[in-house]
Design a protein around this motif. Structure first.
Motif, PDB file in Angstrom:
ATOM      1  N   GLY A  15     -29.152  60.318  20.644  1.00  0.00           N
ATOM      2  CA  GLY A  15     -28.964  61.449  19.747  1.00  0.00           C
ATOM      3  C   GLY A  15     -28.719  60.982  18.320  1.00  0.00           C
ATOM      4  N   ARG A  16     -28.833  61.908  17.374  1.00  0.00           N
ATOM      5  CA  ARG A  16     -28.699  61.586  15.952  1.00  0.00           C
ATOM      6  C   ARG A  16     -27.350  60.936  15.638  1.00  0.00           C
ATOM      7  NH1 ARG A  16     -26.104  63.990  12.207  1.00  0.00           N
ATOM      8  NH2 ARG A  16     -25.822  65.860  13.439  1.00  0.00           N
ATOM      9  N   ALA A  17     -26.255  61.492  16.164  1.00  0.00           N
ATOM     10  CA  ALA A  17     -24.914  60.969  15.876  1.00  0.00           C
ATOM     11  C   ALA A  17     -24.770  59.528  16.365  1.00  0.00           C
ATOM     12  CB  ALA A  17     -23.855  61.854  16.506  1.00  0.00           C
ATOM     13  N   LEU A  18     -25.290  59.224  17.549  1.00  0.00           N
ATOM     14  CA  LEU A  18     -25.209  57.861  18.084  1.00  0.00           C
ATOM     15  C   LEU A  18     -26.081  56.902  17.280  1.00  0.00           C
ATOM     16  CD1 LEU A  18     -24.040  55.997  20.236  1.00  0.00           C
ATOM     17  CD2 LEU A  18     -25.973  56.602  21.698  1.00  0.00           C
ATOM     18  N   TYR A  39     -24.227  56.151  14.096  1.00  0.00           N
ATOM     19  CA  TYR A  39     -23.077  55.283  14.369  1.00  0.00           C
ATOM     20  C   TYR A  39     -23.541  53.842  14.592  1.00  0.00           C
ATOM     21  CZ  TYR A  39     -18.949  53.310  16.603  1.00  0.00           C
ATOM     22  OH  TYR A  39     -17.884  52.510  16.914  1.00  0.00           O
ATOM     23  N   ASN A  40     -24.587  53.660  15.385  1.00  0.00           N
ATOM     24  CA  ASN A  40     -25.101  52.317  15.680  1.00  0.00           C
ATOM     25  C   ASN A  40     -25.677  51.646  14.439  1.00  0.00           C
ATOM     26  OD1 ASN A  40     -24.355  52.444  18.336  1.00  0.00           O
ATOM     27  ND2 ASN A  40     -26.358  53.122  19.057  1.00  0.00           N
ATOM     28  N   ALA A  41     -26.253  52.435  13.531  1.00  0.00           N
ATOM     29  CA  ALA A  41     -26.829  51.882  12.303  1.00  0.00           C
ATOM     30  C   ALA A  41     -25.753  51.612  11.252  1.00  0.00           C
ATOM     31  CB  ALA A  41     -27.870  52.846  11.742  1.00  0.00           C
ATOM     32  N   GLY A  42     -24.527  52.071  11.483  1.00  0.00           N
ATOM     33  CA  GLY A  42     -23.447  51.862  10.521  1.00  0.00           C
ATOM     34  C   GLY A  42     -23.402  52.920   9.434  1.00  0.00           C
ATOM     35  N   ASP A  43     -24.188  53.981   9.571  1.00  0.00           N
ATOM     36  CA  ASP A  43     -24.208  55.049   8.572  1.00  0.00           C
ATOM     37  C   ASP A  43     -23.042  56.017   8.747  1.00  0.00           C
ATOM     38  OD1 ASP A  43     -26.543  53.935   7.651  1.00  0.00           O
ATOM     39  OD2 ASP A  43     -27.845  55.318   8.763  1.00  0.00           O
ATOM     40  N   GLN A  92     -17.959  57.968  12.632  1.00  0.00           N
ATOM     41  CA  GLN A  92     -17.540  58.928  13.634  1.00  0.00           C
ATOM     42  C   GLN A  92     -18.215  58.644  14.971  1.00  0.00           C
ATOM     43  OE1 GLN A  92     -17.677  62.833  12.188  1.00  0.00           O
ATOM     44  NE2 GLN A  92     -16.740  63.729  14.008  1.00  0.00           N
ATOM     45  N   LEU A  93     -17.419  58.460  16.018  1.00  0.00           N
ATOM     46  CA  LEU A  93     -17.966  58.233  17.348  1.00  0.00           C
ATOM     47  C   LEU A  93     -18.570  59.523  17.884  1.00  0.00           C
ATOM     48  CD1 LEU A  93     -15.237  56.030  19.026  1.00  0.00           C
ATOM     49  CD2 LEU A  93     -17.618  55.431  18.716  1.00  0.00           C
ATOM     50  N   PRO A  94     -19.753  59.443  18.483  1.00  0.00           N
ATOM     51  CA  PRO A  94     -20.374  60.656  19.024  1.00  0.00           C
ATOM     52  C   PRO A  94     -19.542  61.229  20.168  1.00  0.00           C
ATOM     53  CG  PRO A  94     -21.893  58.788  19.099  1.00  0.00           C
ATOM     54  CD  PRO A  94     -20.581  58.273  18.644  1.00  0.00           C
ATOM     55  N   ALA A  95     -19.366  62.531  20.171  1.00  0.00           N
ATOM     56  CA  ALA A  95     -18.640  63.210  21.247  1.00  0.00           C
ATOM     57  C   ALA A  95     -19.649  63.754  22.241  1.00  0.00           C
ATOM     58  CB  ALA A  95     -17.798  64.335  20.677  1.00  0.00           C
TER      59      ALA A  95
END
Length: 135
Positions: free
Chosen positions: A90-93, A96-100, A103-106
């Protein structure tokens, strides 16, 4: 029950953790397979993740009830792959993985591209959420 025993043996011999109902159709009639799967869910061998989607189960240390042997984050992609759905994070993950984002994805969120998915997958009140991007 012969059909139930055959399905149980088949599950034990497989490395897969996720099963579709259609994989057991060779063991008997539709009614026999449905009955056997219901008994296996009731006895704690399997847990139901969605319509026609099952996962191997283990007993919870906390509640003593059957729970999937792996978390939903691991089982859901396996189930969707067996159903022929191509997914990405998903977009949030991804952010997060790219360092942008810090916030941890819920929750469990998958991107299905331009494909719309209406299937409800989950266990214990946690369900997979689908998002679409039109790239």
């Amino acid at each position: 029950m012969i059909v139930e025993e055959r399905i149980k043996r088949s599950i034990a011999l497989r490395k897969d953790d996720v099963f579709l109902r259609s994989e057991f159709s060779k063991f008997g009639s539709s009614a026999q397979v449905s009955r056997a799967l219901r008994h296996l869910v009731a006895s704690g061998v399997l847990v139901r993740l969605g319509v026609g989607v099952f996962a191997k189960a283990k007993t919870s240390v906390l509640s003593g009830k059957p729970i999937p042997i792996r978390p939903l984050e691991v089982l859901a992609p396996m189930a969707l792959q067996k159903l022929g759905v191509k997914i990405t994070a998903g977009r949030a993950l991804r952010e997060y993985n790219a360092g942008d984002s810090l916030q941890l994805p819920a929750g469990v969120v998958f991107d299905t591209g331009s494909r719309r998915i209406n299937r409800k997958l989950g266990f214990g009140g946690r369900y997979v959420v689908y998002e679409n991007h039109h790239a």
